[in-house]
Design an enzyme around this catalytic site. Structure first.
Site, PDB file in Angstrom:
ATOM      1  N   LYS A  45       0.820  -1.213   0.000  1.00 38.59           N
ATOM      2  CA  LYS A  45       0.000   0.000   0.000  1.00 38.59           C
ATOM      3  C   LYS A  45       0.854   1.264   0.000  1.00 38.59           C
ATOM      4  CE  LYS A  45      -3.637  -2.620   0.228  1.00 38.59           C
ATOM      5  NZ  LYS A  45      -4.371  -2.938  -1.007  1.00 38.59           N
ATOM      6  N   TYR A 259     -13.085 -13.687   1.937  1.00 32.50           N
ATOM      7  CA  TYR A 259     -12.217 -12.586   2.333  1.00 32.50           C
ATOM      8  C   TYR A 259     -12.052 -12.541   3.855  1.00 32.50           C
ATOM      9  CZ  TYR A 259     -10.350  -7.988   3.254  1.00 32.50           C
ATOM     10  OH  TYR A 259      -9.565  -6.965   3.719  1.00 32.50           O
ATOM     11  N   TYR A 285      -3.867 -11.760   2.943  1.00 29.62           N
ATOM     12  CA  TYR A 285      -3.302 -11.551   1.611  1.00 29.62           C
ATOM     13  C   TYR A 285      -2.164 -12.512   1.285  1.00 29.62           C
ATOM     14  CZ  TYR A 285      -6.017  -7.246   1.528  1.00 29.62           C
ATOM     15  OH  TYR A 285      -7.048  -6.347   1.541  1.00 29.62           O
TER      16      TYR A 285
END
Length: 333
Positions: A45, A259, A285
């Site tokens: 990110k 998720y 992730y």
């Protein structure tokens, strides 16, 4: 015209050999340590935020507004990076993962965001990206009325994919470090990291396969999202022409049970990387993305002897929020 960029990442993150896993799998495996990119706890990110916060600086913004899941690495990294640049942060947390315990709502990235001084607001629907963006823009109007200069980092795929520019730069960085990779494996969620890498390699004329491991949607939905992100990216910057659709490769074998949930494939991958190479993965992730490599080697999709790069995108702060789930999911020795 070049997009404005705030320099947050610093020197190239290292690429390291994973000798023991290479021997086990019959491939030459390396890891790109983007978990070391940017600010504390790092991650992919940071590369994306260089362009969002660059645009915010160009607009003279003093307040950043961003949405993510409760344990979002993006919002925590945004709060840390904005603090470095002297900006205030408002984070909007979605209820994206139901039925989690109290640790999930208080520890990990939530705790870090609070330490960083971010104001926290909530959005009840984890599958309504457009609605979450609208809620942030409504709050931005309130900030303007209060005399601040807000900048909204949007969530929905229909917005300009500024974050993907960070991974087009990363593609150039990887090629400069080692141009010999046949396959690059990365998590595929928003699609910005995956699309940026693919577009960057395509622009450079590099033929490495980029395989995105699904962390939020199944392969069909994620393929559609990648197509949209790549089309928008080609309008935003020079991608060397359209990326051929046959270069979009998606694997969803570790997505289940969904998720933010840890299934057997992710748990096995997390344990294997830690116990064989001493490197931690996160449950949301990187465990799901690394799980693709042994599975695709077994199936023959990644041939024996291939030169493979695994991109470690970070997310390690979430480990602490997932303590109960990890302890339950880890394979018993």
């Amino acid at each position: 015209m070049a997009q404005p960029r705030a320099e947050l990442v610093g020197p190239a993150t290292p690429i390291q050999p994973l000798a023991r896993l290479s021997g086990q799998l019959g491939i030459t495996l390396h890891i790109k340590r983007d978990d070391l990119a940017g600010t504390t706890f790092g991650g992919n990110k940071s590369r994306q935020l260089e362009y969002y916060l660059g645009a915010a600086q160009a607009a003279s913004a003093d307040t950043i507004l961003i949405t993510g899941a409760v344990q979002s690495n993006f919002v925590r990294t945004a709060a840390a990076s904005a603090a470095q640049l002297g900006m205030r942060t408002i984070v909007q947390l979605e209820s994206r993962v139901p039925d989690m315990g109290p640790t999930y709502d208080r520890s990990g990235n939530v705790l870090l965001s609070r330490i960083l001084g971010a104001e926290v607001m909530h959005y009840p629907d984890g599958e309504d990206e457009a609605g979450a963006d609208a809620a942030l823009r409504a709050r931005a109007v309130q900030e303007q009325k209060a005399g601040r200069v807000p900048y909204v980092i949007p969530l929905a795929a229909g917005n300009p994919p500024l974050g993907a520019l960070g991974y087009m730069r990363a593609a150039d960085e990887i090629i400069a470090q080692n141009a010999g990779f046949d396959v690059i494996v990365v998590a595929s969620g928003s699609g910005l990291t995956h699309a940026g890498l693919l577009a960057g390699l395509h622009r450079a004329g590099h033929g490495a396969r980029v395989i995105g491991s699904c962390v939020r949607r199944d392969a069909g939905l994620q393929t559609d999202r990648l197509k949209r992100v790549l089309a928008a990216l080609s309008e935003l910057t020079d991608t060397g022409g359209p990326v051929p659709q046959n270069r979009i490769e998606i694997w969803d074998g570790a997505l289940a049970p969904g998720y933010g949930r840890i299934g057997p494939a992710a748990a096995d991958a997390m344990a294997r990387m830690a116990q064989v190479e001493g490197i931690m993965l996160d449950p949301v992730y990187t465990a799901k993305s690394f799980a693709a490599i042994p599975a695709l080697v077994r199936s023959g999709s990644i041939p024996q002897g291939s030169n493979v790069l695994f991109v470690h995108t970070g997310g390690l702060a979430a480990l602490f929020a997932y303590q109960d789930e990890i302890e339950t999911a880890l394979p018993r020795g």
